[in-house]
Scaffold this active site. Structure first.
Site, PDB file in Angstrom:
ATOM      1  N   LYS A 297       7.823 -15.556  -2.830  1.00 11.60           N
ATOM      2  CA  LYS A 297       7.566 -15.181  -1.441  1.00 11.60           C
ATOM      3  C   LYS A 297       7.758 -16.399  -0.536  1.00 11.60           C
ATOM      4  O   LYS A 297       7.682 -17.545  -0.985  1.00 11.60           O
ATOM      5  CB  LYS A 297       6.147 -14.633  -1.286  1.00 11.60           C
ATOM      6  CG  LYS A 297       5.985 -13.238  -1.890  1.00 11.60           C
ATOM      7  CD  LYS A 297       4.682 -12.605  -1.487  1.00 11.60           C
ATOM      8  CE  LYS A 297       4.613 -11.148  -1.897  1.00 11.60           C
ATOM      9  NZ  LYS A 297       5.619 -10.323  -1.200  1.00 11.60           N
TER      10      LYS A 297
ATOM     11  N   LYS B  22       2.506   0.643  -9.528  1.00  7.93           N
ATOM     12  CA  LYS B  22       2.266  -0.645 -10.184  1.00  7.93           C
ATOM     13  C   LYS B  22       1.435  -1.525  -9.259  1.00  7.93           C
ATOM     14  O   LYS B  22       1.361  -1.271  -8.045  1.00  7.93           O
ATOM     15  CB  LYS B  22       3.603  -1.303 -10.546  1.00  7.93           C
ATOM     16  CG  LYS B  22       4.479  -1.712  -9.343  1.00  7.93           C
ATOM     17  CD  LYS B  22       4.163  -3.092  -8.851  1.00  7.93           C
ATOM     18  CE  LYS B  22       4.979  -3.516  -7.661  1.00  7.93           C
ATOM     19  NZ  LYS B  22       4.538  -4.781  -7.045  1.00  7.93           N
TER      20      LYS B  22
ATOM     21  N   LYS C 111      16.777   2.391  -7.393  1.00  8.70           N
ATOM     22  CA  LYS C 111      17.772   1.863  -6.473  1.00  8.70           C
ATOM     23  C   LYS C 111      19.186   2.213  -6.936  1.00  8.70           C
ATOM     24  O   LYS C 111      19.473   2.229  -8.136  1.00  8.70           O
ATOM     25  CB  LYS C 111      17.615   0.341  -6.329  1.00  8.70           C
ATOM     26  CG  LYS C 111      16.359  -0.073  -5.562  1.00  8.70           C
ATOM     27  CD  LYS C 111      16.276  -1.572  -5.424  1.00  8.70           C
ATOM     28  CE  LYS C 111      15.081  -1.984  -4.565  1.00  8.70           C
ATOM     29  NZ  LYS C 111      15.250  -1.573  -3.163  1.00  8.70           N
TER      30      LYS C 111
ATOM     31  N   ARG D  43      -9.596   8.381   3.497  1.00  4.88           N
ATOM     32  CA  ARG D  43     -10.951   8.376   4.033  1.00  4.88           C
ATOM     33  C   ARG D  43     -10.976   8.470   5.554  1.00  4.88           C
ATOM     34  O   ARG D  43     -11.975   8.896   6.129  1.00  4.88           O
ATOM     35  CB  ARG D  43     -11.684   7.113   3.582  1.00  4.88           C
ATOM     36  CG  ARG D  43     -12.072   7.133   2.108  1.00  4.88           C
ATOM     37  CD  ARG D  43     -12.876   5.916   1.718  1.00  4.88           C
ATOM     38  NE  ARG D  43     -12.091   4.693   1.796  1.00  4.88           N
ATOM     39  CZ  ARG D  43     -12.549   3.485   1.476  1.00  4.88           C
ATOM     40  NH1 ARG D  43     -13.800   3.348   1.086  1.00  4.88           N
ATOM     41  NH2 ARG D  43     -11.769   2.433   1.561  1.00  4.88           N
TER      42      ARG D  43
ATOM     43  N   HIS E   9       8.857  -5.229 -12.251  1.00  4.50           N
ATOM     44  CA  HIS E   9      10.211  -5.184 -11.697  1.00  4.50           C
ATOM     45  C   HIS E   9      11.211  -6.006 -12.502  1.00  4.50           C
ATOM     46  O   HIS E   9      12.254  -5.506 -12.926  1.00  4.50           O
ATOM     47  CB  HIS E   9      10.215  -5.704 -10.257  1.00  4.50           C
ATOM     48  CG  HIS E   9       9.471  -4.835  -9.284  1.00  4.50           C
ATOM     49  ND1 HIS E   9       9.309  -3.476  -9.465  1.00  4.50           N
ATOM     50  CD2 HIS E   9       8.854  -5.125  -8.118  1.00  4.50           C
ATOM     51  CE1 HIS E   9       8.620  -2.986  -8.455  1.00  4.50           C
ATOM     52  NE2 HIS E   9       8.336  -3.957  -7.627  1.00  4.50           N
TER      53      HIS E   9
ATOM     54  N   HIS F 260       9.805   1.368  -8.349  1.00  2.00           N
ATOM     55  CA  HIS F 260      10.837   1.832  -7.423  1.00  2.00           C
ATOM     56  C   HIS F 260      12.159   1.102  -7.595  1.00  2.00           C
ATOM     57  O   HIS F 260      13.202   1.612  -7.194  1.00  2.00           O
ATOM     58  CB  HIS F 260      10.339   1.737  -5.975  1.00  2.00           C
ATOM     59  CG  HIS F 260      10.271   0.344  -5.431  1.00  2.00           C
ATOM     60  ND1 HIS F 260       9.172  -0.452  -5.599  1.00  2.00           N
ATOM     61  CD2 HIS F 260      11.164  -0.377  -4.715  1.00  2.00           C
ATOM     62  CE1 HIS F 260       9.386  -1.623  -5.005  1.00  2.00           C
ATOM     63  NE2 HIS F 260      10.588  -1.608  -4.463  1.00  2.00           N
TER      64      HIS F 260
ATOM     65  N   GLU G 290      11.877 -13.080  -1.413  1.00  2.00           N
ATOM     66  CA  GLU G 290      11.481 -12.502  -0.126  1.00  2.00           C
ATOM     67  C   GLU G 290      11.189 -13.621   0.867  1.00  2.00           C
ATOM     68  O   GLU G 290      10.497 -14.590   0.520  1.00  2.00           O
ATOM     69  CB  GLU G 290      10.227 -11.646  -0.282  1.00  2.00           C
ATOM     70  CG  GLU G 290      10.361 -10.490  -1.248  1.00  2.00           C
ATOM     71  CD  GLU G 290       9.036  -9.762  -1.419  1.00  2.00           C
ATOM     72  OE1 GLU G 290       8.861  -8.709  -0.782  1.00  2.00           O
ATOM     73  OE2 GLU G 290       8.188 -10.255  -2.182  1.00  2.00           O
TER      74      GLU G 290
END
Length: 495
Positions: free
Chosen positions: A340, A148, A182, A49, A240, A178, A216
């Site tokens: 996380k 996803k 890997k 946009r 995942h 993804h 992470e």
């Protein structure tokens, strides 16, 4: 791979100014161009946009791509040639009125492969598919790529898939994860099915348990509005982690071709023992990070992150014990965890083999460790196998040593990023590393009852300090079976 093996195509990226496009897709396309994996006639069209002309978009693109490829790999001359492939259209993908402009820009070229990559929110997937169909762009040579997570539950995923299926048949729908692109994940398949060594041992008679961790150190950052609706279960476990579990647990396919591989993954998902009702209290851990610190830097609590509800019960950490009810895996726990704002960044698969049945060397530690296979996906892709060996000196004192395969040392060529491989697979029509609709459905059928059980019996997540290993309950989940998470130290032996 020579350029003669590539198809001339159009790659159309919806969400062309978004984070995914700038950090992953455009750098991957740059590498494919640089290494001559794109046909000279392949065009790339970015849509968003934001108001840009081609020149201003090229400047924006260059700034981001140069930050996300290796400094030594960015070449101004190569970039100029790469940028010539691009055009940009400012359109609102939710409005049908904009799509005739796209059709005009692409032109009428029967037989030309077109890849429509939807790097947008899932609520636009069906809308975009319908609009593409309305202007004749969803013909038999078109392919659509969906990011996803696909939906928020089985019913919403089915709704999206039903609408997509009205426009694109299943063979032209590429649901991307993804992690499956890997290098280390590809090597898991090579390790299992390209070597005779492991197959006799890859079963419950010899495997004690399996751990799959994706952790992470960062919090939700600028994704609070999305993440507070999704949570770790929908964002990571449903796709995942379950896909990684499938690759560990699947049987060997008859042929290494898309449907055979995906059939075997589906069997694993269908064999997962359900976790329902009050089982969630014993077999899952739901956590959310509170304020903490890392290296002296204060870290905010999840509920103080941007665009997050201050009363949110959304989980930022999940640990669970899964079991695959099959002859190969009966009795072997699969421990999954993701979180996380943890103390480390890592994605790895641990296959813990059982200890020797008899203690032959009395001088060795009574807690003699079983062999352990560690498949590390990030930050440094590697495969290592721990063995017991005699320590130098007198006597028979054993200690663990590792046999290491570090990809950066074993293979001198640059390793492909996941999106490079997956984008090229889409262009070639190879769906091996993409999820089929029935896989998505089976994953949601297992995940939905867990979320329902949380809503009924486990509404409040366990708190853990940002920058820590996660909630203590995640350790207790394994300790009840005599196990421990492998964080660079030996796992416990089952009593």
């Amino acid at each position: 791979m020579s350029i003669n093996s590539q198809l001339e195509c159009d790659i159309v990226v919806f969400g062309g100014t978004g984070d995914l496009a700038m950090r992953k897709l455009l750098p991957a396309l740059y590498y494919l161009h640089r290494e001559r994996h794109l046909h000279p006639g392949t065009r790339i069209v970015a849509l968003a946009r934001a108001e840009h002309d081609v020149a201003s978009y090229a400047r924006l693109m260059r700034r981001h791509v140069s930050q996300h490829v290796a400094k030594a790999d960015f070449d101004a001359t190569i970039w100029d040639a790469f940028a010539e492939r691009f055009s940009y259209l400012s359109i609102d993908a939710g409005q049908r009125v904009a799509f005739p402009r796209l059709a005009k820009a692409l032109g009428a070229e029967p037989g030309r492969v077109r890849v429509f990559y939807l790097a947008t929110t899932p609520n636009l997937f069906a809308v975009i598919a319908r609009h593409l169909d309305s202007v004749g762009l969803a013909n038999s040579d078109a392919r659509i790529v969906l990011e996803k997570p696909l939906g928020e539950s089985l019913s919403t995923a089915n709704g999206i898939n039903d609408e997509i299926g009205k426009v694109f048949d299943e063979s032209r729908v590429f649901r991307i994860d993804h992690y499956l692109g890997k290098e280390a994940v590809q090597n898991l398949l090579a390790l299992r099915f390209g070597n005779a060594l492991f197959e006799p041992l890859w079963r419950n008679a010899h495997v004690d348990h399996v751990q799959i961790s994706v952790l992470e150190p960062v919090g939700v950052e600028n994704r609070g509005d999305y993440y507070d609706q999704a949570g770790a279960m929908r964002d990571m476990v449903q796709n995942h982690l379950l896909q990684l579990l499938c690759l560990v647990a699947m049987e060997a396919p008859v042929h290494f071709e898309p449907e055979a591989v995906r059939n075997e993954k589906l069997k694993v998902l269908e064999a997962l023992r359900p976790i329902t009702g009050m089982d969630v209290q014993d077999r899952t851990v739901r956590g959310q990070y509170s304020e903490g610190s890392r290296a002296g830097e204060a870290l905010p609590a999840y509920y103080f992150e941007k665009s997050v509800d201050h009363d949110s019960n959304t989980e930022t950490f999940v640990a669970l014990r899964a079991e695959v009810d099959s002859w190969r895996w009966a009795g072997v726990p699969f421990y999954l965890r993701t979180g996380k704002a943890t103390s480390q960044r890592k994605s790895e698969i641990i296959v813990q083999f059982k200890s020797v049945p008899h203690r032959l060397f009395p001088e060795s530690d009574d807690q003699l460790a079983g062999n352990r296979l560690v498949i590390r996906l990030q930050p440094d892709e590697s495969i290592s196998l721990s063995l017991m060996a005699k320590s130098p000196g007198r006597g028979m004192l054993l200690q663990e040593v590792d046999l290491d395969l570090q990809f950066d040392k074993a293979f001198k060529r640059r390793r492909w990023e996941a999106y490079e491989r997956l984008l090229l697979d889409v262009i070639q029509g190879d769906a091996t590393l993409f999820m089929r609709r029935d896989e998505i459905e089976a994953a949601w059928q297992w995940v939905d009852p867990i979320i329902a059980g949380w809503n009924d019996y486990y509404r409040t997540p366990k708190r853990y300090a940002a920058g820590s290993r996660g909630p203590d309950a995640a350790d207790s989940l394994l300790e009840r079976s005599g196990h421990a998470w492998f964080d660079g130290r030996p796992t416990k032996r089952r009593p």
